[in-house]
Scaffold this motif. Structure first.
Motif, PDB file in Angstrom:
ATOM      1  N   PHE A 169       0.834  -1.194   0.000  1.00  0.00           N
ATOM      2  CA  PHE A 169       0.000   0.000   0.000  1.00  0.00           C
ATOM      3  C   PHE A 169       0.876   1.254   0.000  1.00  0.00           C
ATOM      4  O   PHE A 169       2.020   1.217   0.486  1.00  0.00           O
ATOM      5  CB  PHE A 169      -0.896   0.030   1.249  1.00  0.00           C
ATOM      6  N   PRO A 170       0.372   2.364  -0.506  1.00  0.00           N
ATOM      7  CA  PRO A 170       1.125   3.628  -0.402  1.00  0.00           C
ATOM      8  C   PRO A 170       1.491   3.913   1.057  1.00  0.00           C
ATOM      9  O   PRO A 170       0.653   3.791   1.954  1.00  0.00           O
ATOM     10  CB  PRO A 170       0.133   4.663  -0.942  1.00  0.00           C
ATOM     11  N   GLY A 171       2.747   4.242   1.279  1.00  0.00           N
ATOM     12  CA  GLY A 171       3.228   4.509   2.635  1.00  0.00           C
ATOM     13  C   GLY A 171       3.649   3.284   3.402  1.00  0.00           C
ATOM     14  O   GLY A 171       4.218   3.394   4.489  1.00  0.00           O
ATOM     15  N   GLY A 172       3.391   2.101   2.854  1.00  0.00           N
ATOM     16  CA  GLY A 172       3.778   0.870   3.534  1.00  0.00           C
ATOM     17  C   GLY A 172       5.183   0.433   3.160  1.00  0.00           C
ATOM     18  O   GLY A 172       5.730   0.861   2.138  1.00  0.00           O
ATOM     19  N   ARG A 173       5.763  -0.421   3.980  1.00  0.00           N
ATOM     20  CA  ARG A 173       7.123  -0.917   3.728  1.00  0.00           C
ATOM     21  C   ARG A 173       7.147  -2.433   3.682  1.00  0.00           C
ATOM     22  O   ARG A 173       6.410  -3.097   4.413  1.00  0.00           O
ATOM     23  CB  ARG A 173       8.101  -0.413   4.792  1.00  0.00           C
ATOM     24  N   LEU A 174       8.000  -2.957   2.822  1.00  0.00           N
ATOM     25  CA  LEU A 174       8.228  -4.397   2.718  1.00  0.00           C
ATOM     26  C   LEU A 174       9.724  -4.656   2.656  1.00  0.00           C
ATOM     27  O   LEU A 174      10.478  -3.851   2.110  1.00  0.00           O
ATOM     28  CB  LEU A 174       7.596  -4.958   1.441  1.00  0.00           C
TER      29      LEU A 174
END
Length: 197
Positions: free
Chosen positions: A18-23
């Motif tokens: 998602f936008p703003g998420g990190r992986l």
């Protein structure tokens, strides 16, 4: 006026960004090592899409039509000579014509889907309180900037943290209106646990 399309390399995964998420990703296939090298040199982004058919490694996977652009924000050298990267989601997109290069890398023309600045309404206040609790008890630390009055940000962070199926997360990513996304999350929370799955 139509939004101009951009050619974007794609990285299909068995998860939703998602936008703003990190992986955090482990990179070992040549096509993705080349992708990471090119993006690091040029400071460019690539697209992350949920796999709807196929596997992450080896062959060519079929990506979902809507994904999120990703920027590399950190590198790490992992055991066994693997490269680790941390990516952060930026902007949703809708894919158009896709092509597969000789090395198996998928590239596609994409149309950007920009989120609007929408405040969280009073009817979704419960979701903000739930997110605050999840963030405080999550163990991974609080995000750099809390945006608890931003409906898009709240819906994305909840979608990452609630125990949902990837298909449910993808359905949320595909919604253009943050209020609709929050309504869907409220409906998900009110489901009979026996119906979950």
């Amino acid at each position: 006026m139509t939004t101009p399309e951009t050619l974007l390399p794609l990285f299909p995964l068995r998860t939703v960004l998602f936008p703003g998420g990190r992986l955090q990703l482990r990179i070992f296939e040549r096509r993705y090592l080349d992708l990471v090298r090119d993006c690091a040199r040029g400071g460019s982004v690539f697209g992350v899409c949920l796999i709807v058919d196929g596997d992450e490694a080896g062959g060519v996977a079929t990506p979902a039509a809507i994904g999120t652009s990703a920027r590399i924000v950190d590198f790490d050298h992992l055991p066994e000579g693997l490269l680790g990267i941390t990516i952060e989601g930026e902007t949703r997109f809708h894919t158009g014509v896709a092509r597969v290069r000789d090395n198996g890398l998928i590239t596609a023309s994409v149309r950007w889907l920009h989120d609007g600045a929408q405040a969280v309404s009073a009817e979704h206040g419960l979701l903000v309180r739930l997110l605050e609790t999840l963030l405080e008890n999550g163990g991974e630390g609080l995000p750099d900037a809390l945006q608890l009055d931003d409906a898009d940000w709240v819906s994305y962070r909840l979608a990452e943290r609630l125990p949902m199926q990837n298909a449910e997360r993808q359905a949320l990513l595909q919604l253009d209106d943050a209020g609709d996304r929050l309504d869907r999350l409220l409906a998900w929370l009110s489901r009979d646990p026996a119906q979950a799955g």
